[in-house]
Motif scaffolding. Structure first.
Motif, PDB file in Angstrom:
ATOM      1  N   GLU A   6      18.875  30.282  19.672  1.00  0.00           N
ATOM      2  CA  GLU A   6      18.984  28.875  20.083  1.00  0.00           C
ATOM      3  C   GLU A   6      18.111  27.987  19.222  1.00  0.00           C
ATOM      4  OE1 GLU A   6      17.996  28.852  24.264  1.00  0.00           O
ATOM      5  OE2 GLU A   6      19.706  30.144  24.746  1.00  0.00           O
ATOM      6  N   ARG A   7      16.881  28.428  18.937  1.00  0.00           N
ATOM      7  CA  ARG A   7      15.978  27.624  18.111  1.00  0.00           C
ATOM      8  C   ARG A   7      16.479  27.507  16.680  1.00  0.00           C
ATOM      9  NH1 ARG A   7      10.734  26.450  19.859  1.00  0.00           N
ATOM     10  NH2 ARG A   7      10.669  25.097  18.031  1.00  0.00           N
ATOM     11  N   ILE A   8      17.044  28.588  16.148  1.00  0.00           N
ATOM     12  CA  ILE A   8      17.566  28.535  14.783  1.00  0.00           C
ATOM     13  C   ILE A   8      18.692  27.509  14.702  1.00  0.00           C
ATOM     14  CG2 ILE A   8      18.839  29.820  13.014  1.00  0.00           C
ATOM     15  CD1 ILE A   8      17.219  32.322  13.962  1.00  0.00           C
ATOM     16  N   ILE A   9      19.612  27.545  15.654  1.00  0.00           N
ATOM     17  CA  ILE A   9      20.727  26.592  15.660  1.00  0.00           C
ATOM     18  C   ILE A   9      20.226  25.170  15.885  1.00  0.00           C
ATOM     19  CG2 ILE A   9      22.834  25.905  16.889  1.00  0.00           C
ATOM     20  CD1 ILE A   9      23.151  28.400  15.048  1.00  0.00           C
ATOM     21  N   GLN A  10      19.295  25.011  16.810  1.00  0.00           N
ATOM     22  CA  GLN A  10      18.784  23.681  17.161  1.00  0.00           C
ATOM     23  C   GLN A  10      17.907  23.077  16.067  1.00  0.00           C
ATOM     24  OE1 GLN A  10      16.828  23.419  21.062  1.00  0.00           O
ATOM     25  NE2 GLN A  10      15.212  22.225  20.080  1.00  0.00           N
ATOM     26  N   ASP A  11      16.963  23.871  15.526  1.00  0.00           N
ATOM     27  CA  ASP A  11      15.939  23.311  14.646  1.00  0.00           C
ATOM     28  C   ASP A  11      15.979  23.815  13.207  1.00  0.00           C
ATOM     29  OD1 ASP A  11      14.844  21.848  16.789  1.00  0.00           O
ATOM     30  OD2 ASP A  11      13.649  23.583  17.420  1.00  0.00           O
ATOM     31  N   GLY A  12      16.782  24.846  12.925  1.00  0.00           N
ATOM     32  CA  GLY A  12      16.867  25.363  11.563  1.00  0.00           C
ATOM     33  C   GLY A  12      17.637  24.415  10.666  1.00  0.00           C
ATOM     34  N   LYS A  13      17.299  24.440   9.391  1.00  0.00           N
ATOM     35  CA  LYS A  13      17.988  23.604   8.401  1.00  0.00           C
ATOM     36  C   LYS A  13      18.452  24.491   7.261  1.00  0.00           C
ATOM     37  CE  LYS A  13      15.329  19.537   9.524  1.00  0.00           C
ATOM     38  NZ  LYS A  13      14.121  18.808   9.255  1.00  0.00           N
ATOM     39  N   CYS A  14      19.611  24.188   6.769  1.00  0.00           N
ATOM     40  CA  CYS A  14      20.204  24.968   5.687  1.00  0.00           C
ATOM     41  C   CYS A  14      20.125  24.184   4.385  1.00  0.00           C
ATOM     42  CB  CYS A  14      21.663  25.270   6.047  1.00  0.00           C
ATOM     43  SG  CYS A  14      22.488  26.256   4.818  1.00  0.00           S
ATOM     44  N   TYR A  15      19.820  24.902   3.300  1.00  0.00           N
ATOM     45  CA  TYR A  15      19.788  24.312   1.963  1.00  0.00           C
ATOM     46  C   TYR A  15      20.668  25.142   1.038  1.00  0.00           C
ATOM     47  CZ  TYR A  15      15.959  21.396   3.534  1.00  0.00           C
ATOM     48  OH  TYR A  15      15.209  20.484   4.221  1.00  0.00           O
ATOM     49  N   GLN A  16      21.157  24.518   0.001  1.00  0.00           N
ATOM     50  CA  GLN A  16      21.998  25.219  -0.970  1.00  0.00           C
ATOM     51  C   GLN A  16      21.272  26.450  -1.499  1.00  0.00           C
ATOM     52  OE1 GLN A  16      25.181  24.568  -1.743  1.00  0.00           O
ATOM     53  NE2 GLN A  16      25.163  22.863  -0.298  1.00  0.00           N
ATOM     54  N   GLY A  17      22.029  27.464  -1.841  1.00  0.00           N
ATOM     55  CA  GLY A  17      21.465  28.681  -2.406  1.00  0.00           C
ATOM     56  C   GLY A  17      21.069  29.711  -1.363  1.00  0.00           C
ATOM     57  N   GLY A  18      21.532  29.539  -0.128  1.00  0.00           N
ATOM     58  CA  GLY A  18      21.266  30.528   0.908  1.00  0.00           C
ATOM     59  C   GLY A  18      19.875  30.442   1.514  1.00  0.00           C
ATOM     60  N   ILE A  19      19.310  29.232   1.540  1.00  0.00           N
ATOM     61  CA  ILE A  19      17.971  29.059   2.100  1.00  0.00           C
ATOM     62  C   ILE A  19      18.078  28.494   3.514  1.00  0.00           C
ATOM     63  CG2 ILE A  19      15.790  27.797   1.888  1.00  0.00           C
ATOM     64  CD1 ILE A  19      16.215  27.940  -1.180  1.00  0.00           C
ATOM     65  N   LEU A  20      17.425  29.180   4.447  1.00  0.00           N
ATOM     66  CA  LEU A  20      17.341  28.732   5.830  1.00  0.00           C
ATOM     67  C   LEU A  20      15.900  28.293   6.076  1.00  0.00           C
ATOM     68  CD1 LEU A  20      18.428  28.406   8.726  1.00  0.00           C
ATOM     69  CD2 LEU A  20      17.794  30.805   9.116  1.00  0.00           C
ATOM     70  N   SER A  97       9.554  36.589  -4.878  1.00  0.00           N
ATOM     71  CA  SER A  97       9.828  35.716  -3.741  1.00  0.00           C
ATOM     72  C   SER A  97      11.166  35.023  -3.943  1.00  0.00           C
ATOM     73  CB  SER A  97       8.728  34.666  -3.599  1.00  0.00           C
ATOM     74  OG  SER A  97       9.124  33.666  -2.676  1.00  0.00           O
ATOM     75  N   PHE A  98      12.089  35.249  -2.998  1.00  0.00           N
ATOM     76  CA  PHE A  98      13.401  34.603  -3.062  1.00  0.00           C
ATOM     77  C   PHE A  98      13.271  33.090  -2.933  1.00  0.00           C
ATOM     78  CE2 PHE A  98      17.012  32.793  -0.710  1.00  0.00           C
ATOM     79  CZ  PHE A  98      18.037  33.059  -1.600  1.00  0.00           C
ATOM     80  N   THR A  99      12.476  32.641  -1.964  1.00  0.00           N
ATOM     81  CA  THR A  99      12.358  31.215  -1.681  1.00  0.00           C
ATOM     82  C   THR A  99      11.658  30.463  -2.815  1.00  0.00           C
ATOM     83  OG1 THR A  99      12.155  31.804   0.641  1.00  0.00           O
ATOM     84  CG2 THR A  99      11.631  29.547   0.063  1.00  0.00           C
ATOM     85  N   LYS A 100      10.611  31.069  -3.364  1.00  0.00           N
ATOM     86  CA  LYS A 100       9.833  30.381  -4.412  1.00  0.00           C
ATOM     87  C   LYS A 100      10.280  30.759  -5.819  1.00  0.00           C
ATOM     88  CE  LYS A 100       6.023  29.698  -1.358  1.00  0.00           C
ATOM     89  NZ  LYS A 100       4.836  30.204  -0.784  1.00  0.00           N
ATOM     90  N   ASP A 101      11.172  31.751  -5.926  1.00  0.00           N
ATOM     91  CA  ASP A 101      11.707  32.223  -7.196  1.00  0.00           C
ATOM     92  C   ASP A 101      10.601  32.522  -8.213  1.00  0.00           C
ATOM     93  OD1 ASP A 101      13.671  33.097  -8.930  1.00  0.00           O
ATOM     94  OD2 ASP A 101      14.008  31.107  -9.779  1.00  0.00           O
ATOM     95  N   ARG A 102       9.648  33.325  -7.773  1.00  0.00           N
ATOM     96  CA  ARG A 102       8.581  33.760  -8.670  1.00  0.00           C
ATOM     97  C   ARG A 102       8.078  35.130  -8.246  1.00  0.00           C
ATOM     98  NH1 ARG A 102       2.846  30.906  -7.251  1.00  0.00           N
ATOM     99  NH2 ARG A 102       2.163  32.722  -8.392  1.00  0.00           N
ATOM    100  N   ASP A 103       7.438  35.806  -9.193  1.00  0.00           N
ATOM    101  CA  ASP A 103       6.862  37.124  -8.929  1.00  0.00           C
ATOM    102  C   ASP A 103       5.401  36.985  -8.516  1.00  0.00           C
ATOM    103  OD1 ASP A 103       9.199  38.410  -9.588  1.00  0.00           O
ATOM    104  OD2 ASP A 103       8.611  38.821 -11.653  1.00  0.00           O
TER     105      ASP A 103
END
Length: 188
Positions: A6-20, A97-103
């Motif tokens: 419920e919280r993911i649907i209510q408060d989560g935000k989606c960004y391009q590239g598969g980022i939640l 790191s997937f989100t930060k795209d760095r090692d």
């Protein structure tokens, strides 16, 4: 876990590239009541295992890991993303790191991860499994046994789950994202 979904649907935000983005309740601003419920669920899921230590990787896994450790009355060790000058007997691994795209070269002292340890790894996300593979590498170096891994959210459309299963790792996710196509959050 319905409360989390419920919280993911209510408060989560989606960004391009598969980022939640769940930073309003999990990994920047935290909802402590939700965190406690997540920890209780992890404890239920893994209560059958012989665990003597909880490990996580900084930073977003620390809060749920501490709560799991508190409930189970076990020590919690977090793997660091930067080597402190004071760390002795260091084990290291490289994690992307997937989100930060760095090692990152992550590290943990072998004083706190040993061959006597049966560990439960707790983290916020399972995406491509990069952090998990770093943890597996560190545990192999230490001679410790990974009993299981627990994730708040799994992105099933990425390869992390497949990678863990191929490595014989038991894992559980409290919510599974099936898709983020067209920036629409679809949960299992």
């Amino acid at each position: 876990m319905d409360l989390l979904k419920e919280r993911i649907i209510q408060d989560g935000k989606c960004y391009q590239g598969g980022i939640l983005k769940v930073d309003s309740f999990i990994n920047h601003q935290m909802d402590p009541n939700l965190m406690m419920e997540l920890a209780k669920e992890f404890v239920k899921l893994f209560s059958d295992l012989n665990i003597n230590k909880i490990i996580t990787i900084e930073a977003s896994g620390i809060a749920p890991a501490i709560l799991v450790g508190y409930i189970m009355q076990l020590p919690v060790v977090f793997i660091k993303k930067k080597q402190p000058k004071t760390m002795e007997n260091m084990l290291t691994s490289v994690v992307h790191s997937f989100t930060k795209d760095r090692d990152y070269t992550v590290c943990i002292s072998s004083d706190f991860l040993t061959e006597k340890d049966h560990v439960l790894f707790i983290d916020d996300f399972l995406a491509n499994g990069n952090a998990s593979m770093g943890v597996i590498d560190l545990c192999k170096q230490a001679g410790s046994k990974i009993e299981a891994m627990g994730f708040i959210i799994e992105k099933a459309f990425q390869n992390g789950g497949k990678t863990l299963r191929a490595n014989g790792i038991r894992y559980e996710a409290l919510a599974t994202v099936k898709s983020l196509d067209n920036c629409k959050i679809v949960l299992e």
